[in-house]
Structure formats: C-alpha cells, structure tokens
Motif scaffolding. Structure first.
Motif, mmCIF file in Angstrom:
data_model
loop_
_atom_site.group_PDB
_atom_site.id
_atom_site.type_symbol
_atom_site.label_atom_id
_atom_site.label_comp_id
_atom_site.label_asym_id
_atom_site.label_seq_id
_atom_site.Cartn_x
_atom_site.Cartn_y
_atom_site.Cartn_z
ATOM 1 N N GLY A 164 1.571 2.243 -6.268
ATOM 2 C CA GLY A 164 3.034 2.504 -6.395
ATOM 3 C C GLY A 164 3.364 4.195 -6.084
ATOM 4 O O GLY A 164 4.328 4.529 -5.794
ATOM 5 N N ALA A 165 2.190 4.941 -6.176
ATOM 6 C CA ALA A 165 2.272 6.446 -6.007
ATOM 7 C C ALA A 165 2.105 6.984 -4.671
ATOM 8 O O ALA A 165 2.108 7.988 -4.395
ATOM 9 N N LEU A 166 1.790 5.978 -3.771
ATOM 10 C CA LEU A 166 1.539 6.282 -2.397
ATOM 11 C C LEU A 166 2.392 6.237 -1.466
ATOM 12 O O LEU A 166 3.470 5.542 -1.557
ATOM 13 N N ASP A 167 2.328 6.972 -0.447
ATOM 14 C CA ASP A 167 3.254 7.061 0.753
ATOM 15 C C ASP A 167 3.336 5.610 1.380
ATOM 16 O O ASP A 167 2.321 4.890 1.022
ATOM 17 N N PRO A 168 4.500 5.165 2.071
ATOM 18 C CA PRO A 168 4.553 3.866 2.663
ATOM 19 C C PRO A 168 3.581 3.319 3.552
ATOM 20 O O PRO A 168 2.976 2.253 3.596
ATOM 21 N N LEU A 169 2.796 4.417 4.414
ATOM 22 C CA LEU A 169 2.094 4.053 5.452
ATOM 23 C C LEU A 169 0.680 3.704 4.823
ATOM 24 O O LEU A 169 -0.053 2.806 5.059
ATOM 25 N N THR A 170 0.355 4.697 3.739
ATOM 26 C CA THR A 170 -1.120 4.387 3.161
ATOM 27 C C THR A 170 -0.739 2.925 2.111
ATOM 28 O O THR A 170 -1.893 2.375 2.007
ATOM 29 N N ARG A 171 0.293 2.859 1.417
ATOM 30 C CA ARG A 171 0.314 1.703 0.661
ATOM 31 C C ARG A 171 0.394 0.389 1.546
ATOM 32 O O ARG A 171 -0.287 -0.571 1.256
ATOM 33 N N GLY A 172 0.795 0.470 2.692
ATOM 34 C CA GLY A 172 0.611 -0.841 3.692
ATOM 35 C C GLY A 172 -0.711 -0.910 4.005
ATOM 36 O O GLY A 172 -1.217 -2.311 4.073
ATOM 37 N N ARG A 173 -1.386 -0.120 4.222
ATOM 38 C CA ARG A 173 -2.737 -0.104 4.519
ATOM 39 C C ARG A 173 -3.667 -0.670 3.320
ATOM 40 O O ARG A 173 -4.649 -1.553 3.526
ATOM 41 N N LEU A 174 -3.196 -0.309 2.301
ATOM 42 C CA LEU A 174 -4.174 -0.732 0.988
ATOM 43 C C LEU A 174 -3.753 -2.190 0.664
ATOM 44 O O LEU A 174 -4.302 -2.824 0.047
ATOM 45 N N GLN A 175 -2.509 -2.656 0.767
ATOM 46 C CA GLN A 175 -1.970 -3.798 0.745
ATOM 47 C C GLN A 175 -2.708 -4.771 1.523
ATOM 48 O O GLN A 175 -3.202 -5.682 1.233
ATOM 49 N N GLN A 176 -2.776 -4.448 2.884
ATOM 50 C CA GLN A 176 -3.576 -5.083 3.806
ATOM 51 C C GLN A 176 -5.225 -5.249 3.282
ATOM 52 O O GLN A 176 -5.748 -6.338 3.277
ATOM 53 N N SER A 177 -5.686 -4.221 2.815
ATOM 54 C CA SER A 177 -7.100 -4.033 2.396
ATOM 55 C C SER A 177 -7.329 -5.008 1.139
ATOM 56 O O SER A 177 -8.332 -5.654 1.090
#
Length: 257
Positions: A164-177
């Motif tokens: 929740g506290a991450l920027d959109p690009l990092t958040r998308g990568r971690l969702q994928q991970s």
C-alpha cells in the motif's frame, strides 16, 4: 485450509468484527476488501491470534487454533505487515532467519534457506544478504519482508496491505512477484487491501467487508454480475476493465502493469 466460524471481536462497546464466517480452500488467495474501519485487519489478526476473538472460532488445517500455543501457531503462518516491520539493527539475512533460528534449524540449513528466498524474491544474495534495512529501497524492503514470512516454509500466508505504501510502478512489480511466488509454492493466502484494482488482480475470490461484516464473497466477475446490492456493483464496475488489461500483463510477465 482456513475456516472462520461466526468470528466476532468487540472492543469495549464497539464491535470491530461481527460474526464473520468464511472458508479459504487450499491454494486459494482470498482478498478481504474494504475501507478503513471495515474490520479486515482485525479479522486477519484473529487468524494467528495477534488479537483474540470475543467469540467464534478459527480453524487452520481443520484444527481449532484456540488449542494451539500462539507462538507455535504464528511459526506455521507467514505474516507480512502493513509497515514492513524489519528489525533495523539486523541484516537482511538475520531478519529472514528469525523464525528458522527459533525453530532450531542448523546454521547451514538457515543460510541455504536465506539465499533461496532472496533469489525467489529477485534479490541477489551476494549483494543484499549483509545489508541493513536502511540501505534498502521501499520495494526491496518489502521483498525482504515477504522472504521473511516464507522462511519457515509455511503453507499459509497472511498479508496486511503489504504494497500500500509503494509507488505504482514498484507496487505493480511486487504484485506480479506475489502471483509468481504463490503459484510456485502453492500457498494459501488471505490478502487485505482497500484497493479494488489490487483485489481484482490478486484474488481468486474477494470478500467485501463493511462495518465489521462480510457483505458478499465471490470472484470479481460474480461480484460484478451478481452483486448483493448496488454498492458492490459500483465498487467493482469502475476498475473492472482496467483490471482485465492489467491482469493480462501480470500473467504475461510484463512489469508495466
């Protein structure tokens, strides 16, 4: 794998969670979706007894968790906190090794597990294992938090708004991970979020919560096409088409999602 039976928690005169019942099948990710004060985090914390229920029951692998010692229960469940929660005075490797150390694993097994998990979350062990948390970016620290939750080889994970506290690009990568890790390890997970898009992307099913109750449980499509009320249709409808595109990107390995 996980069963909640009329789970209730009251704080003084306020009911935070009101008779919640649900089941999570083996290998499934159930998302608890709701706004602040909906009861989703309190529900999550009752599963591993960080908060004790006022009434009701939690079963894990068919066993009532009330009969387990809390510390033994928590060592069987991976937990990723909302605010990461890494110990700042410990290295990355030491943070990941906490639960295996408490379980009495030998040093060689712990070291090998640390390296395996860092590779799983796409952090090079040679570079990151001896770093302190303050030398990590937010995304790197959250990857370490996921690795720590997986350290003792749990079959169940609980995640409380981990991205929740991450920027959109990092958040998308971690969702994928997260999708990749869950599929690789065949994890059963309950994932808390207030973000409808994230719920659609990551959840096999979604439990929509409000005022401590579950309003409806179903797949995103079921919530859209057979909503319990118009508020659920409105909640799901707006991000639905965006999520369909993002889901295709996530599953194709495109980090632009």
């Amino acid at each position: 794998m996980i069963q909640l039976e009329a789970l209730t928690r009251r704080f003084d005169r306020q009911t935070a969670v009101d008779s919640v019942s649900l089941q999570v099948a083996e290998g499934e990710t159930l998302v608890l979706l709701g706004g602040s004060g909906s009861g989703k985090t309190t529900t999550l914390k009752m599963i591993n007894r960080l908060i004790e229920p006022t009434s009701g029951r939690v079963r894990l692998f068919g066993e009532d968790v009330a009969g387990m010692k809390p510390y033994e229960l928590r060592r069987r469940i991976g937990y990723v906190f909302q605010r990461i929660g890494l110990f700042p005075h410990m290295t990355v490797a030491e943070n990941i090794a906490i639960t295996p150390t408490l379980l009495g694993w030998d040093a060689a097994r712990i070291s090998a597990r640390v390296d395996t998990l860092l590779e799983l979350v796409e952090l090079d062990p040679a570079i990151y294992r001896d770093r302190r948390p303050d030398a990590l970016s937010g995304g790197q620290a959250q990857r370490v938090a996921v690795a720590r939750a997986l350290a003792a080889e749990p079959r169940v994970m609980l995640l409380d708004e981990p991205f929740g506290a991450l920027d959109p690009l990092t958040r998308g990568r971690l969702q994928q991970s997260f999708l990749r890790i869950r599929q690789t390890l065949q994890l059963t997970a309950i994932f808390v979020t207030h973000d409808v898009m994230e719920a659609i992307l990551l959840g096999d099913r979604i439990a929509v919560m409000a005022a401590g109750r579950v309003k409806q449980i179903g797949t995103a499509r079921e919530l859209l096409e057979q909503p319990a009320d118009e508020s659920i249709r409105e909640l799901i409808n707006a991000p639905w088409r965006q999520a369909e595109i993002a889901t295709q990107r996530l599953h194709s390995g495109d980090g632009a999602a």
